[in-house]
Structures are given as C-alpha cells and as structure tokens.
Design an enzyme around this catalytic site. Structure first.
Site, PDB file in Angstrom:
ATOM      1  CG  HIS A 186      -2.034  -1.007   1.030  1.00  0.00           C
ATOM      2  ND1 HIS A 186      -2.634  -1.657   2.062  1.00  0.00           N
ATOM      3  CD2 HIS A 186      -2.593  -1.490  -0.098  1.00  0.00           C
ATOM      4  CE1 HIS A 186      -3.540  -2.485   1.580  1.00  0.00           C
ATOM      5  NE2 HIS A 186      -3.521  -2.404   0.279  1.00  0.00           N
ATOM      6  CD  GLU A 428      -0.462 -16.581 -28.816  1.00  0.00           C
ATOM      7  OE1 GLU A 428       0.197 -15.945 -27.976  1.00  0.00           O
ATOM      8  OE2 GLU A 428      -1.559 -17.109 -28.545  1.00  0.00           O
ATOM      9  CG  ASP A 452       3.047 -17.453 -26.272  1.00  0.00           C
ATOM     10  OD1 ASP A 452       3.906 -18.065 -25.605  1.00  0.00           O
ATOM     11  OD2 ASP A 452       1.904 -17.218 -25.847  1.00  0.00           O
ATOM     12  CB  CYS A 499      -1.800  -7.752 -27.677  1.00  0.00           C
ATOM     13  SG  CYS A 499      -1.916  -9.470 -28.163  1.00  0.00           S
TER      14      CYS A 499
HETATM   15  C1  PEP Z   1       1.758 -12.977 -26.302  1.00  0.00           C
HETATM   16  O1  PEP Z   1       2.003 -14.188 -26.360  1.00  0.00           O
HETATM   17  O2  PEP Z   1       2.467 -12.111 -26.857  1.00  0.00           O
HETATM   18  C2  PEP Z   1       0.617 -12.481 -25.523  1.00  0.00           C
HETATM   19  C3  PEP Z   1       0.250 -11.217 -25.575  1.00  0.00           C
HETATM   20  O3  PEP Z   1      -0.055 -13.346 -24.739  1.00  0.00           O
HETATM   21  P1  PEP Z   1       0.464 -13.952 -23.347  1.00  0.00           P
HETATM   22  O4  PEP Z   1       1.625 -13.136 -22.883  1.00  0.00           O
HETATM   23  O5  PEP Z   1      -0.729 -13.866 -22.450  1.00  0.00           O
HETATM   24  O6  PEP Z   1       0.818 -15.349 -23.725  1.00  0.00           O
HETATM   25 MG    MG Z   2       0.516 -15.708 -25.856  1.00  0.00          MG
END
Ligand code: PEP
Ligand code: MG
Length: 567
Positions: A186, A428, A452, A499
């Site tokens: 905290h 991925e 990944d 992502c």
């Molecule tokens: C990734 O594999 O880049 C991804 C965004 O998913 P995670 O990190 O949840 O496997």
């Molecule tokens: Mg992934």
C-alpha cells in the site's frame, strides 16, 4: 549507495525526517471485570472506525477514490464479526484488550502471509496496520504527525502505514525510504498516486540514518544515497531535471490522438487482466482494449465461472470503455498457466501441448459458455473475440462455427447482441506466421503476440533463464516473421495489431510503423510513452531504419543500430 525496491519513479533529494516507531509494548494482565474491559475495547473499535473513515475521506479528496479503498478495506475487515468476535471472546476469558487484539491479529497475519497469492499476502499487511492502530488507541499513544514536516523532506521509516501516508502533504515530501514493503504494497501504491519517488525494503535503513541527513532517492532504479558528495548530488540534480522534463512532455500527450510525425493515425490500446483494469486504461488515456486476458476469471475461483459471472465481468469492462473497442481473448490456459480444478494432465512439453484453443475446441461445453458470455456483452459496446495459439485454418473455422451456434441459440432465446461481432486470431506461433495469408482470409483481424511468437520462433522457453539470451523479439527471425504477418494482414485488408510486450518497446516502434501496424496494445502505464515515440517518426524515416535493420544478421547489431537511431 543502498539498494532497495524501486516502488515509485522519480528522483528526490532532501533532508531526512526519521520516523521512529512508537513503543507499543504492554503488560498482559488478567482481567476480572471483563464487561468493563469489553466496553474499553469496543470504544477503541469505534474510535478506530471514526479515524479510519476520516482518513479514507482525506485520501479520497487528496489522492483519489481508488486509493481510498485501502482504508475502506480496513473498515470492512474490522466490521466483519469474525475478527472483533474472536477478540471479545478472549476478553470474556479474562485477557486484556491489548492481548486479545495482538493474539487475534497475529493469528490472521500468520495465516495470510503464508498464502501464495499477492492479494492475500497484502491482507496480512492490512491486518498488521489495523493491529498497530488499535494498540495505539488502547495504549493512548499519539501517532507521528507527518503532515507537519518541512518542505524538501525525505521520509524514512520502518514501514509507512496507509494511515501515516494519508497525512502526507505532497508539496513537502520529496522522497520515501522504508525497510519493508514491495511494489504492490500500500505504501508503494500511495507513493505512486502522490508521484513521490520511493525506494522500499532497504535493509536496516532506519539504523543507518539520522534526522537531517541528506538523502537521494532514485525511485526509478531503487537506489538510495545518504550524505552523498557534491559530485553525486550534481549528477542527480541533472537526472531529476531530465525526469521532470520527460514527465511534463509525456503529459502533453494526454487526450491527444496517436499520430506519426507525418500525420498517420494509428490506434493505441491497452492490455488488461481484470475488468477493473479497464478503469486504469481510461485513466492512462488508452483508446481501447487490445487484449483482455480472460484467464483471471478461471484462475480466481476454485471452479469454472458460470456464463452469467463471465458476462458480468466482460460487460463491466465493456461499459467502462464506453463504446471503445474491447478485444476479449478466449481462455488461454495450459503452458505456464495451470488451472487446478480442470485436472489437466502433466505434460512433457506443456508449451507444445493440450492448451488454449486446442483445449477449448475439445471442451466445447466450457468454450461455448465463455463465447456466450462474450457475445452477450457485445450488446453493451464494441466487443471483438480473439483466439489464442492458432496454428491452422481449421481452428479459426471451428471457432467461428461455435460462435455462429452461440449466436443462433441466443437469438432463439431473445437475447440481444452485436450480430456483426468480429472474430480475430492471435498470431503467436511460427505456423500461424507462415500461413498468415491463409489465416487473413478467415479472420476479421490479427493481433501479434510477440511474447509467444518469440518463444515459438526461436524454440526458446520464455521462462527458462538459461536460454533467455535467445529470447528477443529483435532476433532477425522474429523481425522477419512480424513483417510477414503485418504484410499478409495489410494485403487482405484486415487490421493488424500487436499485443505482445514488443508493441511498447521504444526501439521496436519505428519498425512496426514501417511494417504497417494498425494498432499497438500496451500496458496502460506505457500509453503516453508509446504515443510520444510514435509521434517522433515519419514513415520515410521508419522505412529507412527498417531497411537497414533487416539487412543486419545478428540481434546485437540490430539492437545497436536501433539504439543509435533512437538518439
Ligand atoms: C503474447 O504471447 O504475446 C501475448 C500477448 O499473450 P500472453 O503473454 O498472455 O501469452
Ligand atoms: Mg501468448
């Protein structure tokens, strides 16, 4: 120099105010008049509640509603009949109030501190705060008044309880150093909310320093200097100026569109793990959610979440985002993410095994429950479905068929939803990258998961420290793969996002611009940094850099070239 945990970024230089722990020792004595002792105890509880409610109000006004929840949590814990009930029982048995408070709190602290989960362990620290506050009231010990410290103060304490932190006057405190606490404690949360540089868990610091010593707190690196020489001070004065300038520059990007230096607009989304994180995405000026990792719903509980539980969680995120896109990734379990109640068999190669969409397509009852929850949430905003770990076209077709099945069911049940809900795939795996042109004909959008993609392209376990030197999205093989995926998506006219963590890497961003990425999805705290980097490059500059980088054959050379260009 002393090392601790970097808990709140920035540089603070100032004069130390050492907060000495108050003596809370007491003599445990047998009580004959237990009714009078219980009255004393209950009066202490009432005083605690009143003080805590006042502090919550202070924090809400001066820091924010989210941070005030810490104090509200304390109120809820003390209102829970179990804790006060146990204490009353001990007093009935002849213990004094101080002994009852100590024994019951210590029992809960012991229980929570052994738990694996960070949130549960945080409970132990909450109860420790409650214990200290109650003992102070019972023993009539006055709390240290932090609100009166002089401007330019660095607070040093064994621990900063939320009650102490709530009195901090932001203009006067330039740094915080403690002996305990981590990034999620905290005191760390409050320090970040107040934007005060903080280094926590510096061993023995309260023994090392005295009042009025000079301290430098580097909350970005986790470094602390006590009575440094002039040269170190000058170096840190410059660092502090640079930090302040960079922060001010970033704030200029708040509320702005994400555009390249030559005016091309791209989308800048956020990665989230719980519906509550959507608020954070909004606070950080994210333009949508590019990855909602839905696993938390399955990992938080000892059983499968129901369709309604899932629907409520997705709907909360969607409503928070108020019409902005929310891409929900379907269950991505297996590999490093185990869900005990599913009883998955131990596998020789879990990352290559029965996981994610493979598991979901073999357990359509579980999958359809999730898809129905997501589709129902689409009635409340712009929702997209994203499939993880795709390796072949059949998987995308199978998911789309299930989505259609769910839509037909919901239609016949009279439930409303967005009939045009899109289904996209995460790219991925090496396989997905190699057939990106084929997948692009099936999917409504792509999102590149570089975490990944790097693992599967380089054949390197993303969690294995011995091979971590190979785990880099800047390896030529991974860069070629990324370029190929984006080109395939662009050629088919579908949007391509990213992502994985690489989307927020300042060195990667110009390459992604050159390759033609449409959407960047990053940790909310990195939104403004990513927007600022994107604004610095034109397409022509990014293209020239990409051409050079793609001609290099080692990761080292590539990173060096990108660093040089970033200057
Ligand atoms: C990734 O594999 O880049 C991804 C965004 O998913 P995670 O990190 O949840 O496997
Ligand atoms: Mg992934």
């Amino acid at each position: 120099m002393y090392k601790g945990i970097e808990a709140s970024r920035g540089i603070g230089i100032g004069s130390i105010c050492l907060i000495v722990e108050r003596d809370l020792s007491f003599e445990s004595k047998h009580i004959d008049d237990t009714e009078a002792e219980k009255a004393r105890f209950n009066a202490a509880i009432e005083k605690f509640k009143a003080e805590t409610a006042e502090m919550a109000e202070n924090i809400r006004k001066n820091i924010g509603p989210k941070e005030a929840e810490i104090m509200e949590g304390h109120l809820a814990m003390i209102a829970d009949p179990t804790m006060a009930g146990e204490m009353n029982k001990m007093i009935d048995a002849g213990q004094c109030a101080e002994a009852a408070v100590t024994a019951v709190c210590d029992m809960f602290i012991g229980m929570f501190s052994k738990m694996e989960d960070d949130m549960m362990r945080q409970r132990a620290s909450d109860i420790s705060d409650i214990k200290i506050s109650l003992l102070k009231i019972l023993l009539g010990v006055e709390d240290v008044d932090i609100s009166k410290v002089a401007p330019g103060t660095v607070l040093v304490a064994h621990d900063l309880t939320p009650s102490m932190t709530s009195q901090i006057v932001k203009e006067n405190v330039v740094g915080i150093i403690t002996e305990v606490g981590g990034k999620t404690s905290h005191s760390a949360i409050l320090a970040r909310a107040l934007e005060i540089p903080a280094v926590l868990s510096v061993p023995g610091i309260t023994e090392i320093v005295k009042d009025k010593d000079t301290a430098i707190v580097d909350g970005t690196e986790g470094d602390v200097y006590i009575n440094p020489d002039g040269e170190v001070v000058s170096k840190y004065v410059i660092k502090r100026e640079e930090f302040i300038r960079a922060q001010a520059e970033l704030k200029n990007f708040f509320g702005k569109e994400t555009v390249t230096a030559d005016g091309n607009k791209v989308e800048l989304f956020c990665n989230i793990g719980t519906p509550k994180d959507a608020k954070k995405a909004i606070e950080c000026d994210g333009e949508g959610i590019g990855l909602f990792r839905s696993e938390f719903l399955f990992m938080d509980k000892p059983h499968l979440p129901t369709e309604d539980e899932q629907f409520e969680a997705y709907k909360e995120a969607v409503e928070t985002m108020g019409g902005r896109t929310v891409i929900i990734r379907t269950l991505d379990i297996g590999g490093d993410k185990d869900i005990p109640y599913l009883g998955l068999e131990k596998e020789e190669n879990p990352f290559l095994g029965y996981r994610a969409v493979r598991y979901c397509l073999a357990n359509t009852d579980i999958y359809k429950t999730q898809l129905r929850g997501i589709i129902r949430a689409s009635a409340f905003g712009k929702v997209k479905i994203m499939v993880p770990l795709v390796t072949c076209v059949d998987e995308v077709r199978a998911v789309k068929a299930l989505v259609e099945e769910c839509k037909n069911e919901l239609k016949s049940e009279g439930v409303s939803f967005d009939d045009k809900i899109e289904v996209g795939c995460m790219v991925e795996t090496a396989a997905a990258s190699l057939i990106a042109d084929m997948l692009a004909k099936e999917a409504d959008f792509f999102s590149i998961g570089t975490n990944d993609l790097t693992q599967y392209t380089m054949s390197v376990d993303r969690g294995n420290a011995n091979v971590a030197y190979l785990y880099s999205a800047f390896q030529p093989a991974v860069l070629r793969s990324i370029k190929n995926i984006i080109a395939a998506g662009n050629a088919a006219g579908i949007p391509v996002g990213m992502c994985g963590e690489a989307a927020a890497d300042p060195l990667m961003i110009p390459l992604l611009m050159s390759f033609g990425l449409d959407e960047y999805s990053v940790n909310p705290v990195l939104v403004l940094t990513a927007r600022s980097i994107i604004s610095k490059w034109t397409k022509a500059e990014a293209d020239a850099l990409a051409e050079k980088v793609l001609s290099l054959s080692t990761e080292k050379e590539i990173v060096a070239a990108l660093k040089e260009a970033a200057k």
